[in-house]
Design a protein around this motif. Structure first.
Motif, PDB file in Angstrom:
ATOM      1  N   PHE A 272       4.817  10.922   5.167  1.00 35.60           N
ATOM      2  CA  PHE A 272       4.817   9.706   5.976  1.00 35.60           C
ATOM      3  C   PHE A 272       5.800   8.681   5.400  1.00 35.60           C
ATOM      4  CE2 PHE A 272       2.956   5.587   7.126  1.00 35.60           C
ATOM      5  CZ  PHE A 272       2.868   5.736   8.499  1.00 35.60           C
ATOM      6  N   LEU A 273       5.717   8.455   4.078  1.00 34.11           N
ATOM      7  CA  LEU A 273       6.617   7.488   3.436  1.00 34.11           C
ATOM      8  C   LEU A 273       8.069   7.931   3.583  1.00 34.11           C
ATOM      9  CD1 LEU A 273       4.690   6.691   0.122  1.00 34.11           C
ATOM     10  CD2 LEU A 273       4.927   5.253   2.146  1.00 34.11           C
ATOM     11  N   ALA A 274       8.325   9.226   3.342  1.00 32.53           N
ATOM     12  CA  ALA A 274       9.710   9.707   3.359  1.00 32.53           C
ATOM     13  C   ALA A 274      10.313   9.614   4.757  1.00 32.53           C
ATOM     14  CB  ALA A 274       9.759  11.142   2.851  1.00 32.53           C
ATOM     15  N   PHE A 275       9.558  10.043   5.796  1.00 32.11           N
ATOM     16  CA  PHE A 275      10.076   9.955   7.166  1.00 32.11           C
ATOM     17  C   PHE A 275      10.227   8.497   7.586  1.00 32.11           C
ATOM     18  CE2 PHE A 275       8.139  14.339   8.060  1.00 32.11           C
ATOM     19  CZ  PHE A 275       9.335  14.960   7.790  1.00 32.11           C
ATOM     20  N   GLY A 276       9.314   7.652   7.118  1.00 34.51           N
ATOM     21  CA  GLY A 276       9.437   6.226   7.409  1.00 34.51           C
ATOM     22  C   GLY A 276      10.745   5.686   6.848  1.00 34.51           C
ATOM     23  N   ALA A 277      11.091   6.091   5.622  1.00 28.28           N
ATOM     24  CA  ALA A 277      12.351   5.655   5.014  1.00 28.28           C
ATOM     25  C   ALA A 277      13.534   6.094   5.872  1.00 28.28           C
ATOM     26  CB  ALA A 277      12.479   6.235   3.609  1.00 28.28           C
ATOM     27  N   THR A 278      13.443   7.301   6.470  1.00 23.91           N
ATOM     28  CA  THR A 278      14.546   7.795   7.298  1.00 23.91           C
ATOM     29  C   THR A 278      14.783   6.915   8.516  1.00 23.91           C
ATOM     30  OG1 THR A 278      14.116  10.032   6.604  1.00 23.91           O
ATOM     31  CG2 THR A 278      15.353   9.752   8.627  1.00 23.91           C
ATOM     32  N   VAL A 279      13.706   6.503   9.176  1.00 22.56           N
ATOM     33  CA  VAL A 279      13.865   5.679  10.381  1.00 22.56           C
ATOM     34  C   VAL A 279      14.482   4.336  10.015  1.00 22.56           C
ATOM     35  CG1 VAL A 279      12.675   4.600  12.283  1.00 22.56           C
ATOM     36  CG2 VAL A 279      11.900   6.774  11.416  1.00 22.56           C
ATOM     37  N   VAL A 280      13.954   3.706   8.961  1.00 21.80           N
ATOM     38  CA  VAL A 280      14.509   2.426   8.519  1.00 21.80           C
ATOM     39  C   VAL A 280      15.980   2.607   8.176  1.00 21.80           C
ATOM     40  CG1 VAL A 280      14.371   0.658   6.755  1.00 21.80           C
ATOM     41  CG2 VAL A 280      12.282   1.620   7.704  1.00 21.80           C
TER      42      VAL A 280
ATOM     43  N   VAL B  73      18.992  11.178   4.816  1.00 20.39           N
ATOM     44  CA  VAL B  73      18.910  12.632   4.614  1.00 20.39           C
ATOM     45  C   VAL B  73      17.929  12.947   3.480  1.00 20.39           C
ATOM     46  CG1 VAL B  73      20.880  12.862   3.059  1.00 20.39           C
ATOM     47  CG2 VAL B  73      20.227  14.757   4.463  1.00 20.39           C
ATOM     48  N   ALA B  74      17.893  12.088   2.451  1.00 19.24           N
ATOM     49  CA  ALA B  74      16.930  12.305   1.372  1.00 19.24           C
ATOM     50  C   ALA B  74      15.510  12.242   1.920  1.00 19.24           C
ATOM     51  CB  ALA B  74      17.124  11.256   0.279  1.00 19.24           C
ATOM     52  N   GLY B  75      15.246  11.237   2.779  1.00 16.05           N
ATOM     53  CA  GLY B  75      13.911  11.089   3.358  1.00 16.05           C
ATOM     54  C   GLY B  75      13.501  12.318   4.157  1.00 16.05           C
ATOM     55  N   VAL B  76      14.419  12.855   4.973  1.00 16.57           N
ATOM     56  CA  VAL B  76      14.063  14.007   5.799  1.00 16.57           C
ATOM     57  C   VAL B  76      13.777  15.226   4.924  1.00 16.57           C
ATOM     58  CG1 VAL B  76      14.899  15.640   7.503  1.00 16.57           C
ATOM     59  CG2 VAL B  76      15.243  13.223   7.846  1.00 16.57           C
ATOM     60  N   GLU B  77      14.610  15.459   3.924  1.00 18.76           N
ATOM     61  CA  GLU B  77      14.394  16.662   3.114  1.00 18.76           C
ATOM     62  C   GLU B  77      13.069  16.589   2.352  1.00 18.76           C
ATOM     63  OE1 GLU B  77      17.638  17.799   0.663  1.00 18.76           O
ATOM     64  OE2 GLU B  77      18.988  18.068   2.358  1.00 18.76           O
ATOM     65  N   ILE B  78      12.812  15.434   1.726  1.00 14.65           N
ATOM     66  CA  ILE B  78      11.564  15.287   0.980  1.00 14.65           C
ATOM     67  C   ILE B  78      10.376  15.334   1.943  1.00 14.65           C
ATOM     68  CG2 ILE B  78      10.302  13.829  -0.649  1.00 14.65           C
ATOM     69  CD1 ILE B  78      13.011  14.834  -1.691  1.00 14.65           C
ATOM     70  N   GLY B  79      10.523  14.670   3.095  1.00 12.63           N
ATOM     71  CA  GLY B  79       9.441  14.660   4.071  1.00 12.63           C
ATOM     72  C   GLY B  79       9.125  16.056   4.593  1.00 12.63           C
ATOM     73  N   LEU B  80      10.182  16.863   4.833  1.00 14.49           N
ATOM     74  CA  LEU B  80       9.955  18.237   5.297  1.00 14.49           C
ATOM     75  C   LEU B  80       9.181  19.024   4.247  1.00 14.49           C
ATOM     76  CD1 LEU B  80      13.200  19.494   7.056  1.00 14.49           C
ATOM     77  CD2 LEU B  80      10.913  19.377   7.988  1.00 14.49           C
ATOM     78  N   GLY B  81       9.554  18.846   2.986  1.00 10.95           N
ATOM     79  CA  GLY B  81       8.849  19.551   1.919  1.00 10.95           C
ATOM     80  C   GLY B  81       7.380  19.166   1.885  1.00 10.95           C
TER      81      GLY B  81
ATOM     82  N   ARG C  26      27.042  11.165  10.313  1.00  8.19           N
ATOM     83  CA  ARG C  26      26.152  10.069   9.914  1.00  8.19           C
ATOM     84  C   ARG C  26      25.623   9.328  11.129  1.00  8.19           C
ATOM     85  NH1 ARG C  26      30.026   9.555   5.588  1.00  8.19           N
ATOM     86  NH2 ARG C  26      31.273   8.082   6.759  1.00  8.19           N
ATOM     87  N   ARG C  27      26.537   9.053  12.075  1.00  2.95           N
ATOM     88  CA  ARG C  27      26.147   8.318  13.273  1.00  2.95           C
ATOM     89  C   ARG C  27      25.115   9.097  14.085  1.00  2.95           C
ATOM     90  NH1 ARG C  27      29.755   7.879  17.295  1.00  2.95           N
ATOM     91  NH2 ARG C  27      31.412   8.764  16.055  1.00  2.95           N
ATOM     92  N   PHE C  28      25.424  10.380  14.344  1.00  3.00           N
ATOM     93  CA  PHE C  28      24.534  11.192  15.166  1.00  3.00           C
ATOM     94  C   PHE C  28      23.177  11.365  14.492  1.00  3.00           C
ATOM     95  CE2 PHE C  28      27.909  13.686  17.764  1.00  3.00           C
ATOM     96  CZ  PHE C  28      28.372  12.473  18.250  1.00  3.00           C
ATOM     97  N   ALA C  29      23.204  11.558  13.169  1.00  2.00           N
ATOM     98  CA  ALA C  29      21.938  11.747  12.457  1.00  2.00           C
ATOM     99  C   ALA C  29      21.085  10.498  12.592  1.00  2.00           C
ATOM    100  CB  ALA C  29      22.198  12.068  10.989  1.00  2.00           C
ATOM    101  N   ALA C  30      21.708   9.308  12.493  1.00  3.67           N
ATOM    102  CA  ALA C  30      20.931   8.068  12.630  1.00  3.67           C
ATOM    103  C   ALA C  30      20.338   7.976  14.028  1.00  3.67           C
ATOM    104  CB  ALA C  30      21.829   6.864  12.343  1.00  3.67           C
ATOM    105  N   VAL C  31      21.152   8.278  15.054  1.00  3.74           N
ATOM    106  CA  VAL C  31      20.663   8.202  16.433  1.00  3.74           C
ATOM    107  C   VAL C  31      19.505   9.177  16.650  1.00  3.74           C
ATOM    108  CG1 VAL C  31      21.268   8.692  18.830  1.00  3.74           C
ATOM    109  CG2 VAL C  31      22.822   7.367  17.413  1.00  3.74           C
TER     110      VAL C  31
END
Lengths: 238, 248
Positions: A57-65, A83-91, A145-150
């Motif tokens: 939850f924390l890691a994916f939250g960091a990704t959105v922000v 990208v760090a948030g997504v990888e850690i969150g997936l794990g 970077r742009r597409f990943a953020a979107v």
């Protein structure tokens, strides 16, 4: 960019701290709390289940922000955080799913069921796995970077909505430990005494571990970028 | 063929940019209309997309009928699922081509260079895609009514198809304008799109099943409302995010 010795030492200290916390949490899970009255030993997996969910939850939250911040500022450090948030969150969400399945087999007598909570975490996992595929598929770094953020933003919006929609059906069997309980959960238990101590200690531990892992992943990405730049420089000199 | 399509496209842009004001339409709406009309004319002349989408729809229904070995009761229960799965998969075919063909011909750059609002480009493309999906949905309603012997032409079900298609093509247009730049774009689009359109799919299937089973309207009306809300959320989000996708 290179890191100051001081910051590296801070990170190192927190890393060892997180490791010590994790060992302490495991000792609490295995020895401090007794086996639960009706569920027995298998209930011990619950502390990791909830802890890793908090981490995801924390890691994916960091990704959105980070996604929103990247589109506003165009500073690449936000993309690295994303990208760090997504990888850690997936794990972490993989750990949540696997521990949940291990618990559900004896308690619900099935590995998996299309319960609203199970459905929503499965969708979450798939959406963020798709995020990684998108990053892998786009070559131009600025565009990536742009597409990943979107995609991070739109996937999160859709995810929130999905979670709300499937919760409208009240027929979940997943126990709710924190917050209001629903009519008919299967395998819930009372949180009191040592169980509560262990639970809070685990949640704290997993929050610290998440911060440490994201921090390490950001540094790793920065090092990768630096290596890439050096490689370009050397090639240009040749 | 491609020469005529390109000619059509540049013509449309000239019209959008320079033609004198007609009636009460604002320049923005005329731009959107010009892009939709350009896509439609290119499709009417080439028919490369709609033919393959309709054939794909026929085959998918055939595969469902044979794979599921449906008796009368089973048909009634799963026809909504078959309807939406087919709309989504056939729709992905169309969405993937819509921007990919622009990029392959090099006309995407021309569209982006044109002095028009980026959101007008988005809505033009989205409405074009929506029309293709609605054609597919119409064929599918007809086909399932005949083959499954379940009457699908009910006012509320048609409304559901419309609402669901709007949400699906909105997200689909946004995401396909991203995947068009990717290496394996044909495989990437469904992977990105399916998790995101799930809220639409869930509410559309639930509401359709409720309508077909002739349940009282308070049982399925909430799903229709949720779907309408999802459409609004996706329209606003795509409108806000499309600028970031195509800026270059």
């Amino acid at each position: 960019m290179s890191y100051s010795v001081q910051r590296t030492n801070v990170l190192r200290a927190i890393t060892y701290g997180a490791l010590a916390l994790f060992v302490a949490a495991m000792i609490m899970n295995l020895f401090y709390v007794g086996p639960e009255r009706t569920q027995g030993e298998v209930q011990r997996v619950f502390y990791i289940h909830l802890g890793s969910f908090l981490g995801a939850f924390l890691a994916f939250g960091a990704t959105v922000v980070a996604g929103i911040a990247y589109l506003r500022t165009r500073n690449t450090k936000w993309d690295t955080l994303g990208v760090a948030g997504v990888e850690i969150g997936l794990g972490f969400s993989t750990i949540t799913i696997l521990t949940g399945m291990a618990w559900a087999r004896p308690i619900w007598n099935t590995w998996w069921t299309w319960d609203p909570r199970l459905t929503s975490i499965a969708i979450m996992w798939l959406a963020y796995a798709a995020y990684m595929m998108l990053r892998a598929g786009i070559e131009d770094p600025e565009r990536r970077r742009r597409f990943a953020a979107v995609y991070g933003i739109i996937a999160f919006a859709s995810l929130l909505y999905t979670v709300i929609i499937i919760r409208l059906r009240p027929d979940t069997i997943h126990p709710v430990v924190a917050g209001p309980t629903q009519a008919d959960p299967e395998g819930s238990f009372e949180v009191s005494g040592r169980i509560r101590d262990t639970l809070f200690f685990n949640l704290f531990t997993f929050a610290v571990i998440t911060v440490v892992l994201v921090w390490h992943r950001v540094r790793l990405q920065n090092l990768l970028d630096r290596t890439e730049r050096r490689k370009m420089e050397v090639l240009a000199e040749l | 063929m491609s020469a005529s399509a390109e000619h059509t496209q540049s013509e449309a842009q000239v019209q959008a940019a320079a033609s004198p004001r007609r009636r009460a339409m604002t320049p923005y709406l005329r731009t959107v209309g010009a892009i939709v009309w350009k896509d439609l004319r290119a499709e009417i002349r080439s028919r490369e997309l709609i033919n393959s989408m309709i054939l794909f729809t026929l085959m998918t229904v055939l595969v469902f009928s044979l794979a599921l070995e449906l008796d009368a009761d089973a048909r009634q229960n799963i026809v909504a699922g078959v309807l939406w799965v087919t709309i989504v998969f056939a729709g992905i075919l169309g969405l993937g081509r819509s921007l990919a063909s622009e990029k392959d011909r090099g006309s995407l750059d021309a569209l982006l260079l044109a002095p028009i609002a980026r959101s007008a480009l988005f809505f033009g493309k989205m409405i074009g895609n929506l029309l293709f999906v609605l054609v597919i949905a119409f064929v599918l309603l007809l086909l399932l009514t005949v083959l499954f012997n379940v009457t699908l032409f009910k006012p509320y079900l048609v409304l559901m198809v419309l609402l669901g298609s709007i949400g699906f093509t909105t997200v689909g247009t946004l995401l396909s304008s991203m995947t068009v730049h990717a290496r394996a774009r044909e495989t990437l689009l469904p992977i990105l799109l399916l998790p995101v359109v799930l809220p639409i799919l869930i509410s559309a299937v639930r509401a359709s099943t409720g309508i077909l089973d002739e349940m009282p309207s308070e049982d399925w009306m909430p799903w229709v409302q949720l779907l309408a809300i999802a459409d609004v959320i996706f329209l606003v989000a795509s409108y806000a995010l499309f600028d970031f996708v195509v800026e270059e």
